[in-house]
Design a protein around this motif. Structure first.
Motif, PDB file in Angstrom:
ATOM      1  N   THR A   1       6.852   2.098  -2.552  1.00  0.00           N
ATOM      2  CA  THR A   1       5.495   1.986  -3.087  1.00  0.00           C
ATOM      3  C   THR A   1       4.838   3.348  -3.209  1.00  0.00           C
ATOM      4  OG1 THR A   1       5.280  -0.196  -2.055  1.00  0.00           O
ATOM      5  CG2 THR A   1       3.252   0.889  -2.761  1.00  0.00           C
ATOM      6  N   THR A   2       5.036   4.202  -2.212  1.00  0.00           N
ATOM      7  CA  THR A   2       4.441   5.540  -2.240  1.00  0.00           C
ATOM      8  C   THR A   2       4.998   6.373  -3.377  1.00  0.00           C
ATOM      9  OG1 THR A   2       4.043   5.492   0.147  1.00  0.00           O
ATOM     10  CG2 THR A   2       4.090   7.657  -0.907  1.00  0.00           C
ATOM     11  N   ILE A   3       6.314   6.317  -3.585  1.00  0.00           N
ATOM     12  CA  ILE A   3       6.915   7.094  -4.666  1.00  0.00           C
ATOM     13  C   ILE A   3       6.489   6.545  -6.031  1.00  0.00           C
ATOM     14  CG2 ILE A   3       9.069   7.864  -5.735  1.00  0.00           C
ATOM     15  CD1 ILE A   3       8.295   9.213  -3.072  1.00  0.00           C
ATOM     16  N   ASN A   4       6.401   5.238  -6.159  1.00  0.00           N
ATOM     17  CA  ASN A   4       5.919   4.668  -7.426  1.00  0.00           C
ATOM     18  C   ASN A   4       4.516   5.163  -7.756  1.00  0.00           C
ATOM     19  OD1 ASN A   4       8.293   3.238  -7.821  1.00  0.00           O
ATOM     20  ND2 ASN A   4       7.521   1.342  -6.940  1.00  0.00           N
ATOM     21  N   HIS A   5       3.687   5.292  -6.746  1.00  0.00           N
ATOM     22  CA  HIS A   5       2.332   5.813  -6.953  1.00  0.00           C
ATOM     23  C   HIS A   5       2.379   7.297  -7.314  1.00  0.00           C
ATOM     24  CE1 HIS A   5      -2.058   5.622  -6.352  1.00  0.00           C
ATOM     25  NE2 HIS A   5      -1.929   6.876  -5.925  1.00  0.00           N
TER      26      HIS A   5
ATOM     27  N   MET B   1       0.843  -1.185   0.000  1.00  0.00           N
ATOM     28  CA  MET B   1       0.000   0.000   0.000  1.00  0.00           C
ATOM     29  C   MET B   1       0.887   1.248   0.000  1.00  0.00           C
ATOM     30  SD  MET B   1      -1.307   0.196   3.975  1.00  0.00           S
ATOM     31  CE  MET B   1      -2.120   1.778   3.696  1.00  0.00           C
ATOM     32  N   PHE B   2       0.336   2.349  -0.495  1.00  0.00           N
ATOM     33  CA  PHE B   2       1.090   3.603  -0.490  1.00  0.00           C
ATOM     34  C   PHE B   2       0.606   4.483   0.653  1.00  0.00           C
ATOM     35  CE2 PHE B   2      -2.601   4.269  -3.240  1.00  0.00           C
ATOM     36  CZ  PHE B   2      -3.115   5.460  -2.788  1.00  0.00           C
ATOM     37  N   ASN B   3       1.445   5.454   1.034  1.00  0.00           N
ATOM     38  CA  ASN B   3       1.149   6.341   2.148  1.00  0.00           C
ATOM     39  C   ASN B   3       0.278   7.485   1.650  1.00  0.00           C
ATOM     40  OD1 ASN B   3       1.499   8.524   4.162  1.00  0.00           O
ATOM     41  ND2 ASN B   3       2.884   7.058   5.122  1.00  0.00           N
ATOM     42  N   ARG B   4      -1.004   7.351   1.899  1.00  0.00           N
ATOM     43  CA  ARG B   4      -1.997   8.312   1.417  1.00  0.00           C
ATOM     44  C   ARG B   4      -1.741   9.716   1.952  1.00  0.00           C
ATOM     45  NH1 ARG B   4      -7.207   9.852   3.284  1.00  0.00           N
ATOM     46  NH2 ARG B   4      -8.785  10.054   1.650  1.00  0.00           N
ATOM     47  N   ASN B   5      -1.374   9.809   3.239  1.00  0.00           N
ATOM     48  CA  ASN B   5      -1.147  11.118   3.855  1.00  0.00           C
ATOM     49  C   ASN B   5       0.070  11.821   3.274  1.00  0.00           C
ATOM     50  OD1 ASN B   5      -3.335  10.616   5.510  1.00  0.00           O
ATOM     51  ND2 ASN B   5      -2.086   9.803   7.173  1.00  0.00           N
ATOM     52  N   LEU B   6       1.116  11.039   2.982  1.00  0.00           N
ATOM     53  CA  LEU B   6       2.343  11.629   2.465  1.00  0.00           C
ATOM     54  C   LEU B   6       2.154  12.188   1.064  1.00  0.00           C
ATOM     55  CD1 LEU B   6       5.372  12.193   2.819  1.00  0.00           C
ATOM     56  CD2 LEU B   6       5.817   9.889   1.958  1.00  0.00           C
ATOM     57  N   LEU B   7       1.255  11.598   0.283  1.00  0.00           N
ATOM     58  CA  LEU B   7       1.062  12.060  -1.095  1.00  0.00           C
ATOM     59  C   LEU B   7       0.690  13.536  -1.154  1.00  0.00           C
ATOM     60  CD1 LEU B   7      -0.777   9.092  -2.840  1.00  0.00           C
ATOM     61  CD2 LEU B   7       1.564   9.865  -3.208  1.00  0.00           C
ATOM     62  N   THR B   8      -0.098  14.007  -0.186  1.00  0.00           N
ATOM     63  CA  THR B   8      -0.475  15.419  -0.158  1.00  0.00           C
ATOM     64  C   THR B   8       0.752  16.300   0.004  1.00  0.00           C
ATOM     65  OG1 THR B   8      -2.627  14.868   0.806  1.00  0.00           O
ATOM     66  CG2 THR B   8      -1.885  17.148   1.014  1.00  0.00           C
TER      67      THR B   8
ATOM     68  N   ASP C   1      -8.813   3.303   4.049  1.00  0.00           N
ATOM     69  CA  ASP C   1      -8.746   3.374   2.588  1.00  0.00           C
ATOM     70  C   ASP C   1      -8.339   2.024   2.007  1.00  0.00           C
ATOM     71  OD1 ASP C   1      -8.885   4.824   0.125  1.00  0.00           O
ATOM     72  OD2 ASP C   1      -6.704   4.955   0.106  1.00  0.00           O
ATOM     73  N   ALA C   2      -7.372   1.359   2.644  1.00  0.00           N
ATOM     74  CA  ALA C   2      -6.865   0.084   2.132  1.00  0.00           C
ATOM     75  C   ALA C   2      -7.923  -1.008   2.190  1.00  0.00           C
ATOM     76  CB  ALA C   2      -5.622  -0.344   2.914  1.00  0.00           C
ATOM     77  N   ILE C   3      -8.784  -0.987   3.213  1.00  0.00           N
ATOM     78  CA  ILE C   3      -9.803  -2.039   3.346  1.00  0.00           C
ATOM     79  C   ILE C   3     -11.146  -1.598   2.756  1.00  0.00           C
ATOM     80  CG2 ILE C   3      -8.663  -3.005   5.365  1.00  0.00           C
ATOM     81  CD1 ILE C   3     -10.869  -1.785   7.100  1.00  0.00           C
ATOM     82  N   SER C   4     -11.124  -0.488   2.001  1.00  0.00           N
ATOM     83  CA  SER C   4     -12.303   0.001   1.253  1.00  0.00           C
ATOM     84  C   SER C   4     -13.471   0.387   2.157  1.00  0.00           C
ATOM     85  CB  SER C   4     -12.756  -1.057   0.232  1.00  0.00           C
ATOM     86  OG  SER C   4     -11.716  -1.356  -0.672  1.00  0.00           O
ATOM     87  N   GLU C   5     -13.177   0.909   3.334  1.00  0.00           N
ATOM     88  CA  GLU C   5     -14.224   1.448   4.205  1.00  0.00           C
ATOM     89  C   GLU C   5     -14.388   2.937   3.908  1.00  0.00           C
ATOM     90  OE1 GLU C   5     -16.347   0.222   6.229  1.00  0.00           O
ATOM     91  OE2 GLU C   5     -15.687  -1.838   6.566  1.00  0.00           O
ATOM     92  N   THR C   6     -14.953   3.221   2.741  1.00  0.00           N
ATOM     93  CA  THR C   6     -15.028   4.596   2.244  1.00  0.00           C
ATOM     94  C   THR C   6     -15.895   5.485   3.118  1.00  0.00           C
ATOM     95  OG1 THR C   6     -14.788   3.706   0.007  1.00  0.00           O
ATOM     96  CG2 THR C   6     -15.504   5.993   0.210  1.00  0.00           C
ATOM     97  N   ALA C   7     -17.039   4.979   3.548  1.00  0.00           N
ATOM     98  CA  ALA C   7     -17.942   5.786   4.366  1.00  0.00           C
ATOM     99  C   ALA C   7     -17.303   6.138   5.707  1.00  0.00           C
ATOM    100  CB  ALA C   7     -19.262   5.047   4.575  1.00  0.00           C
TER     101      ALA C   7
ATOM    102  N   PRO D   1       2.671  -1.765   6.082  1.00  0.00           N
ATOM    103  CA  PRO D   1       1.955  -1.933   4.813  1.00  0.00           C
ATOM    104  C   PRO D   1       1.731  -3.373   4.394  1.00  0.00           C
ATOM    105  CG  PRO D   1       3.518  -0.132   4.634  1.00  0.00           C
ATOM    106  CD  PRO D   1       3.759  -0.771   5.971  1.00  0.00           C
ATOM    107  N   GLU D   2       2.730  -4.251   4.566  1.00  0.00           N
ATOM    108  CA  GLU D   2       2.557  -5.640   4.154  1.00  0.00           C
ATOM    109  C   GLU D   2       1.450  -6.320   4.959  1.00  0.00           C
ATOM    110  OE1 GLU D   2       5.159  -9.774   3.550  1.00  0.00           O
ATOM    111  OE2 GLU D   2       6.114  -7.970   4.380  1.00  0.00           O
ATOM    112  N   VAL D   3       1.369  -6.005   6.244  1.00  0.00           N
ATOM    113  CA  VAL D   3       0.336  -6.569   7.105  1.00  0.00           C
ATOM    114  C   VAL D   3      -1.039  -6.058   6.685  1.00  0.00           C
ATOM    115  CG1 VAL D   3      -0.550  -6.651   9.468  1.00  0.00           C
ATOM    116  CG2 VAL D   3       1.903  -6.877   9.051  1.00  0.00           C
ATOM    117  N   VAL D   4      -1.136  -4.735   6.477  1.00  0.00           N
ATOM    118  CA  VAL D   4      -2.423  -4.138   6.090  1.00  0.00           C
ATOM    119  C   VAL D   4      -2.884  -4.677   4.745  1.00  0.00           C
ATOM    120  CG1 VAL D   4      -3.600  -1.973   5.527  1.00  0.00           C
ATOM    121  CG2 VAL D   4      -2.013  -2.050   7.452  1.00  0.00           C
ATOM    122  N   ASP D   5      -1.975  -4.792   3.794  1.00  0.00           N
ATOM    123  CA  ASP D   5      -2.342  -5.311   2.471  1.00  0.00           C
ATOM    124  C   ASP D   5      -2.860  -6.743   2.569  1.00  0.00           C
ATOM    125  OD1 ASP D   5      -1.776  -3.018   1.060  1.00  0.00           O
ATOM    126  OD2 ASP D   5       0.260  -3.605   0.534  1.00  0.00           O
TER     127      ASP D   5
END
Length: 450
Positions: free
Chosen positions: A34-38, A1-8, A152-158, A190-194
């Motif tokens: 992974t974050t930089i690749n994204h 997974m990529f670091n969503r917060n860092l992307l900002t 975000d990784a587990i698709s709990e959008t709401a 990240p590996e655990v969360v994925d």
């Protein structure tokens, strides 16, 4: 997974015309690559170098002129100098110290090239012959995934939408708290969360935790200067998961025979590798936050999920109605600290806690965070507000009237009174909003109380 917060933060860096080469620091396996690749998807062209590969490392070792080096990189990676913007990512930069020195020349002589470097053991591999390009590079820290990234990784959008709404609605509380308990259980590696996101199988995560811990133990030779320090560091890695969440003494750390000098060197080395944090107290109630390095630090490890696994706490966390009941409250306090750090990428941001500097009466507040010209106390505690003795003592020493309590309940505010008669506003936030403190504190102070 990529670091969503860092992307900002990365996007802000990209948009800054005065940007400098960016160095990402962080422990192994926290998602830097992974974050930089994204992030690279926002560029017209992407060049990836891994200095663990000889063919990439020798470019920096053999070429001194920065323009020739740049030409060689574009040529060997079959990229066009005409394509713009181009992102150059230098991964595992610690493997070739000369590359670290050359970062400054990208800033000075090739300003149109976007350059990011990453390394896991930067400070530990540098010696006196290596010059850090101070003032010519920027630094950001990357840590395990925060709760919003887990959602975000587990698709709990709401749930993610509610988490980032100020304030969160009461009807969302029970569901988000249940999800946070799962996050507090498995942590943010990240590996655990994925793996959890793909399989939803908690029992299958043990082998991943084991491989992560073994990889950190195997890395010791890379940053231990001799065989004795290697042994001490390995002991400290294992012991840190059992001592996490407590204030420690260096002498005999982890029931060992090691002295304070060798343990101190080992723990500081592990802190440089970002595998743990030594959280020092402050005795002050005003800015700046000055740590008292003469007093015992509280030990935090890289990730609460690793702590739960190594200390055998998963069943306790899984069955808990309140995290405060697990491990004498250490897990709740530890995950709150991890969440506070997860939202901060500046290398200067550190966790601090407050202690009362009086021998006849001890008091301790779990965290203090700056806001404007104030130091805001953050206490991690369930139960009645009348039991917040240390928090009341802190508030008696400050001019402002704002404090935070992290607990398992919903968002609410109370007006409470200290024993000395001072009235202040206590914002009660559920544990899962720790990463949102920088939004909730201004919301509280502005008067938008719930």
């Amino acid at each position: 997974m990529f670091n969503r917060n860092l992307l900002t933060d990365l996007q802000k860096w990209k948009d800054n015309p005065d940007r400098k080469p960016l160095v990402l620091r962080g422990a192994r396996q926290v998602g830097k690559t992974t974050t930089i690749n994204h992030f690279a998807a926002s560029f017209a062209q992407y060049i990836y170098l891994n200095l663990e590969k000889e063919e990439d490392a020798k470019l920096f070792r053999e070429i001194n002129d920065i323009h020739q080096l740049t030409e060689a990189v574009f040529f060997l990676k079959d990229k066009s100098r005409q394509s713009s913007p181009t992102l150059l990512f230098i991964d595992e930069i610690q493997e070739e110290p000369k590359a670290i020195e050359q970062l400054r020349y990208f800033y000075e002589q090739v300003p149109n090239l976007y350059v990011i470097a990453a390394g896991s053991l930067l400070e530990t591999v540098l010696d006196e012959s290596v010059t850090i390009p101070v003032g010519r590079v920027e630094y950001k820290l990357i840590r395990p995934a925060a709760f919003n990234e887990f959602l975000d990784a587990i698709s709990e959008t709401a749930a993610l939408g509610q988490l980032e709404q100020i304030p969160l609605n009461d009807f969302a509380h029970d569901k988000v708290l249940r999800l946070f308990h799962t996050y507090a259980l498995i942590g943010g590696m990240p590996e655990v969360v994925d793996h959890y996101a793909d399989h939803r199988d908690l029992s299958a995560l043990g082998s991943i935790y084991e491989s992560l811990i073994v990889s950190y133990l195997n890395d010791v030779e890379k940053y231990a200067r001799n065989a004795t320090l290697t042994q001490v560091i390995r002991h400290c890695i294992r012991a840190s998961y059992l001592e996490a969440g407590t204030r420690i003494k260096l002498q005999g750390f982890g029931n060992s025979n090691y002295g304070s000098r060798e343990v101190g060197e080992a723990l500081r080395t592990l802190e440089k590798a970002m595998l743990l944090h030594l959280v020092y107290p402050t005795v002050h109630t005003t800015l700046p936050i000055l740590p008292d390095l003469r007093k015992s630090p509280r030990l935090h490890v890289l990730d609460t999920g690793l702590l739960n696994h190594f200390a055998g706490l998963q069943k306790s966390v899984l069955g808990a109605r309140d995290l405060q009941s697990v491990y004498q409250g250490k897990i709740a306090e530890h995950i709150v600290g991890q969440e506070i750090l997860a939202s901060r990428f500046n290398a200067l941001h550190q966790l601090r806690f407050w202690i009362r500097d009086k021998k006849e009466s001890s008091a301790e507040v779990d965290y203090v965070v700056p806001c404007e010209d104030m130091l805001i106390p953050v206490e991690v505690k369930s139960g009645a507000t009348g039991k917040l003795r240390s928090l009341h003592l802190f508030m008696d020493q400050v001019e402002h009237a704002w404090a935070i309590r992290m607990y398992p309940g919903p968002v609410k505010t109370d007006v409470v009174e200290t024993l000395n008669g001072k009235r202040y506003t206590l914002l009660n936030l559920p544990y899962y909003l720790a990463s949102q403190l920088e939004k909730y504190i201004p919301w509280l102070i502005s008067g938008n109380k719930k």
